[in-house]
Scaffold this active site. Structure first.
Site, PDB file in Angstrom:
ATOM      1  N   TYR A   1     -15.095 -12.199  -0.689  1.00 53.99           N
ATOM      2  CA  TYR A   1     -15.801 -11.002  -1.004  1.00 53.99           C
ATOM      3  C   TYR A   1     -17.101 -11.138  -1.795  1.00 53.99           C
ATOM      4  O   TYR A   1     -18.115 -10.716  -1.635  1.00 53.99           O
ATOM      5  CB  TYR A   1     -15.068 -10.044  -1.675  1.00 53.99           C
ATOM      6  CG  TYR A   1     -14.039  -9.382  -0.686  1.00 53.99           C
ATOM      7  CD1 TYR A   1     -14.470  -8.341   0.331  1.00 53.99           C
ATOM      8  CD2 TYR A   1     -12.689  -9.433  -0.744  1.00 53.99           C
ATOM      9  CE1 TYR A   1     -13.661  -7.445   0.993  1.00 53.99           C
ATOM     10  CE2 TYR A   1     -11.833  -8.957   0.228  1.00 53.99           C
ATOM     11  CZ  TYR A   1     -12.268  -7.925   0.914  1.00 53.99           C
ATOM     12  OH  TYR A   1     -11.611  -7.200   1.915  1.00 53.99           O
TER      13      TYR A   1
ATOM     14  N   ARG B   1      -6.445  12.338  -5.806  1.00 51.62           N
ATOM     15  CA  ARG B   1      -7.752  11.557  -5.484  1.00 51.62           C
ATOM     16  C   ARG B   1      -8.566  12.533  -5.418  1.00 51.62           C
ATOM     17  O   ARG B   1      -9.930  12.351  -5.679  1.00 51.62           O
ATOM     18  CB  ARG B   1      -7.285  10.777  -4.558  1.00 51.62           C
ATOM     19  CG  ARG B   1      -8.443   9.913  -3.988  1.00 51.62           C
ATOM     20  CD  ARG B   1      -8.719   8.632  -4.644  1.00 51.62           C
ATOM     21  NE  ARG B   1      -9.909   8.110  -3.851  1.00 51.62           N
ATOM     22  CZ  ARG B   1     -11.050   8.505  -3.764  1.00 51.62           C
ATOM     23  NH1 ARG B   1     -11.740   9.510  -4.538  1.00 51.62           N
ATOM     24  NH2 ARG B   1     -11.874   7.607  -3.182  1.00 51.62           N
TER      25      ARG B   1
ATOM     26  N   ARG C   1       0.810  -1.307  -0.130  1.00 54.60           N
ATOM     27  CA  ARG C   1      -0.037   0.193   0.092  1.00 54.60           C
ATOM     28  C   ARG C   1       0.829   1.237   0.058  1.00 54.60           C
ATOM     29  O   ARG C   1       0.272   2.334   0.378  1.00 54.60           O
ATOM     30  CB  ARG C   1      -0.905   0.093   1.220  1.00 54.60           C
ATOM     31  CG  ARG C   1      -2.110  -1.054   0.953  1.00 54.60           C
ATOM     32  CD  ARG C   1      -3.154  -0.988   2.190  1.00 54.60           C
ATOM     33  NE  ARG C   1      -4.041  -2.227   2.141  1.00 54.60           N
ATOM     34  CZ  ARG C   1      -4.741  -2.375   3.043  1.00 54.60           C
ATOM     35  NH1 ARG C   1      -4.706  -1.780   4.410  1.00 54.60           N
ATOM     36  NH2 ARG C   1      -5.492  -3.330   2.981  1.00 54.60           N
TER      37      ARG C   1
ATOM     38  N   ASP D   1      -6.401  -3.151  -7.658  1.00 56.98           N
ATOM     39  CA  ASP D   1      -7.273  -3.663  -6.645  1.00 56.98           C
ATOM     40  C   ASP D   1      -7.570  -5.020  -6.650  1.00 56.98           C
ATOM     41  O   ASP D   1      -7.632  -5.459  -7.761  1.00 56.98           O
ATOM     42  CB  ASP D   1      -8.545  -2.817  -6.005  1.00 56.98           C
ATOM     43  CG  ASP D   1      -9.283  -3.004  -4.761  1.00 56.98           C
ATOM     44  OD1 ASP D   1     -10.008  -4.059  -4.798  1.00 56.98           O
ATOM     45  OD2 ASP D   1      -8.917  -2.286  -3.872  1.00 56.98           O
TER      46      ASP D   1
ATOM     47  N   ARG E   1      -2.489   6.731   0.355  1.00 57.98           N
ATOM     48  CA  ARG E   1      -3.005   7.754   1.340  1.00 57.98           C
ATOM     49  C   ARG E   1      -1.963   8.485   2.004  1.00 57.98           C
ATOM     50  O   ARG E   1      -2.195   9.391   2.597  1.00 57.98           O
ATOM     51  CB  ARG E   1      -4.349   7.457   1.731  1.00 57.98           C
ATOM     52  CG  ARG E   1      -5.643   7.164   1.116  1.00 57.98           C
ATOM     53  CD  ARG E   1      -6.752   6.687   1.960  1.00 57.98           C
ATOM     54  NE  ARG E   1      -6.453   5.244   2.216  1.00 57.98           N
ATOM     55  CZ  ARG E   1      -7.280   4.640   3.018  1.00 57.98           C
ATOM     56  NH1 ARG E   1      -8.459   5.293   3.716  1.00 57.98           N
ATOM     57  NH2 ARG E   1      -7.317   3.521   3.281  1.00 57.98           N
TER      58      ARG E   1
END
Length: 348
Positions: free
Chosen positions: A152, A38, A25, A75, A29
């Protein structure tokens, strides 16, 4: 020709001048550059599905943090999306599937995705990134492990227990295997296409490995990860299964080169089980990066000592948390570079 090939040499078990380092990651962010980009977009999926933007975000941590590898910004849920089960990324909640897989008819409706047709935006992002990197560092491609993708698709969202998905393994194991076979076929084709597009190393993420009992993990996860590894002979493959400490003996039989450890696993104990034929990756606790500069340095050095100077790729034991101070990330990276180089020289 890759100028900094430390990661690839470490994955292959070759001698390196120092331990390579990157972070799961890392493209995200923690970086103000990412947040600024973003903020201009409609949402996460627009960023993932726009190759030029995904490439820009992929390269940001190489410039800002000086890591030894880039990992394509994408993703794991692009795979079920490509198979016909659309997901949404809900701000502050995470992924959501408006429809889920509940029956044999639902599995039947799913397609085995064609990489160029259904996932071409990821492949184009890889090609754009490769051109922009111009051989500076390797590019990592990735996908989710079939069990995590099934979790998921059946549950419909993140969960502490994934009880609906786990129920399927008990109540309808044949149906679970049918779904896993479709996911695996799609994933293999997708990862092979990533390699053809330019990915230098592949990582398989089994994010929800740790919620299964060992017998179920062997039946419903490891066997499918093994198929993926065997289908990718041309590049190093890393398997990262969070919480799967019980599966290390089985992982030592996989046709992969690197096994990732989460922060709950002891590197020395893992090495004793896995042996010397695999590179280990990890495994600093992401929360260690909340400490002071001195604390981050000390924790990083202790991690490096536990792994030893060879067959190690430095990383966190999971993805870097979004509120982590980038300055502490840089301390982690710089400490790995300096300490590991000195350790190889025998000066410390």
């Amino acid at each position: 020709m890759i100028k900094n090939d430390l990661l690839l040499r470490a994955a292959r078990g070759e001698q390196t001048e120092r331990t390579p380092v990157w972070l799961m990651r890392q493209a995200g962010r923690i970086l103000p550059e990412y947040r600024a980009l973003r903020a201009r977009l409609s949402g996460f999926k627009e960023l993932v599905e726009t190759p030029e933007l995904a490439a820009e975000v992929t390269i940001q941590p190489v410039d800002a943090l000086d890591v030894d590898a880039a990992i394509i910004f994408s993703d794991i849920l692009v795979v079920p999306d490509a198979m016909g089960l659309t997901y949404e990324m809900v701000e502050a909640r995470g992924p959501l599937f408006p429809e889920t897989v509940r029956s044999a008819a639902d599995v039947q409706k799913l397609r085995i995705a064609d990489p160029e047709e259904h996932l071409g935006y990821v492949l184009e992002a890889i090609r754009v990134t490769k051109r922009a990197l111009n051989g500076r560092v390797p590019l990592i491609g990735f996908a989710g492990a079939p069990w995590t993708i099934l979790a998921y698709m059946v549950e419909g969202h993140g969960s502490k227990t994934f009880s609906k998905a786990r129920r399927m393994l008990y109540a309808e194991p044949a149906l679970a295997h049918q779904l896993l076979e479709k996911i695996t076929a799609t994933t293999i084709a997708y990862l092979q296409a990533q390699v053809q597009a330019g990915a230098n190393l592949i990582q398989v993420f089994d994010s929800w490995a740790g919620i299964l009992p060992p017998n179920h993990y062997r039946e419903f996860s490891t066997r499918y990860i093994a198929q993926i590894c065997e289908a990718l002979p041309d590049v190093p493959v890393t398997v990262f299964a969070k919480g799967a400490f019980f599966a290390l003996e089985d992982f030592a039989q996989l046709d992969c080169q690197t096994i990732g450890l989460d922060w709950n696993q002891d590197p020395r104990a893992a090495r004793a089980i896995i042996g010397d034929n695999y590179t280990l990756q990890g495994n600093l606790d992401p929360c260690a990066l909340y400490g002071s500069r001195e604390q981050v340095q000390a924790a990083t050095i202790e991690m490096l000592r536990q792994f030893g100077p060879q067959r190690h790729i430095a990383n966190l034991g999971h993805g870097v948390y979004p509120d982590t101070d980038p300055a502490n990330v840089k301390v982690f990276i710089q400490t790995v570079k300096e300490f590991s180089a000195l350790a190889r020289e025998g000066t410390i």
